[in-house]
Design an enzyme around this catalytic site. Structure first.
Site, short mmCIF file in Angstrom:
data_model
loop_
_atom_site.label_atom_id
_atom_site.label_comp_id
_atom_site.label_asym_id
_atom_site.label_seq_id
_atom_site.Cartn_x
_atom_site.Cartn_y
_atom_site.Cartn_z
N HIS A 58 72.67 48.63 -17.66
CA HIS A 58 72.19 49.24 -18.91
C HIS A 58 73.17 50.29 -19.43
CE1 HIS A 58 68.21 47.52 -19.56
NE2 HIS A 58 67.90 47.70 -18.28
N GLY B 180 62.69 50.48 -12.08
CA GLY B 180 63.78 51.36 -12.45
C GLY B 180 63.81 51.54 -13.96
N HIS C 135 71.19 46.18 -11.81
CA HIS C 135 70.47 45.98 -13.07
C HIS C 135 70.46 47.27 -13.90
CE1 HIS C 135 67.00 44.31 -15.52
NE2 HIS C 135 66.99 45.60 -15.83
N GLU C 136 70.10 48.38 -13.26
CA GLU C 136 70.00 49.64 -14.01
C GLU C 136 71.37 50.11 -14.50
OE1 GLU C 136 67.20 50.36 -15.03
OE2 GLU C 136 66.10 49.14 -13.59
N GLN D 106 67.51 53.10 -22.21
CA GLN D 106 66.28 52.38 -22.56
C GLN D 106 65.29 53.25 -23.32
OE1 GLN D 106 65.78 50.65 -18.36
NE2 GLN D 106 64.82 49.12 -19.66
N CYS E 54 62.83 42.99 -17.12
CA CYS E 54 63.33 44.25 -17.66
C CYS E 54 62.30 44.79 -18.64
CB CYS E 54 64.65 44.02 -18.37
SG CYS E 54 65.36 45.52 -19.09
N LEU E 55 62.05 46.10 -18.56
CA LEU E 55 61.07 46.70 -19.46
C LEU E 55 61.51 46.62 -20.92
CD1 LEU E 55 60.14 49.84 -17.33
CD2 LEU E 55 58.88 47.68 -17.50
NI NI Z 1 66.22 46.74 -17.41
#
Ligand code: NI
Length: 178
Positions: free
Chosen positions: A146, A47, A142-143, A52, A100-101
């Site tokens: 953000h 995701g 999670h998304e 981000q 997480c990216l």
């Molecule tokens: Ni993340």
């Protein structure tokens, strides 16, 4: 088709409250969403949230059939979710590993609601309303975190279960590491 730079933890742009999307189906929105998918796929992500890549809007994407970063996760439908609202369907939570990216190379165990409803709209402004559990519920939480400026390490309770992916899960294919 552009792979955008993913901001990393420490960048203050990851800590903002994202703003609601008010325009749909504009060229700029279509380009943004296409770039987000390109960026997510290039990083093997499950995701990605607009903040981000430095875009402070309530827009997340997620979904995959099979994911290299989470090889045991069940498929999640490819979804564009805008202006989301999450409602837990019970107070039950479970714990599982997340990465997480924006936090490359690390994994931690995070408690999340087990079952929830998410509502919002898609890229065309059409309503979305789903009740989900399992990894699907986890990735949505999670998304959407953000969008409130929350990164998963802020939710880790047990720091004995937080560390480097290559140490915790040797051999896991993880595009985290670049
Ligand atoms: Ni993340």
């Amino acid at each position: 088709m552009t792979v955008r730079e993913i901001l990393k933890m420490g960048d203050p742009r990851l800590l903002r409250q994202a703003e609601r999307v008010t325009e749909f189906d504009t060229p700029a929105m279509r380009e943004l969403i296409a770039d987000m998918f390109d960026t997510m796929y290039a990083a093997n992500g499950a995701g990605l949230a607009a903040p981000q890549i430095g875009v402070n809007l309530q827009l997340v994407i997620f979904g995959f059939k099979q994911n290299l970063r989470y090889p045991d996760a069940a498929p999640v439908p490819e979804t564009v979710l805008i202006n989301p609202v999450l409602t837990p369907l019970s107070q039950e939570t479970n714990e599982d590993w997340e990465g997480c990216l924006s936090v490359p190379g690390l994994r931690g165990v995070v408690p999340r609601w087990t079952q929830l409803r998410y509502e919002g709209v898609d890229q065309h402004g059409a309503p979305i309303r789903r009740e989900v559990d399992g990894f699907h519920a986890r990735v949505v939480q999670h998304e959407c975190d953000h969008l409130a400026g929350i990164l998963y390490p802020m939710r880790v309770r047990d720091f004995t279960r937080f560390g480097y992916t290559e140490i915790l899960f040797p051999g896991l294919s993880d595009a985290d590491d670049d």
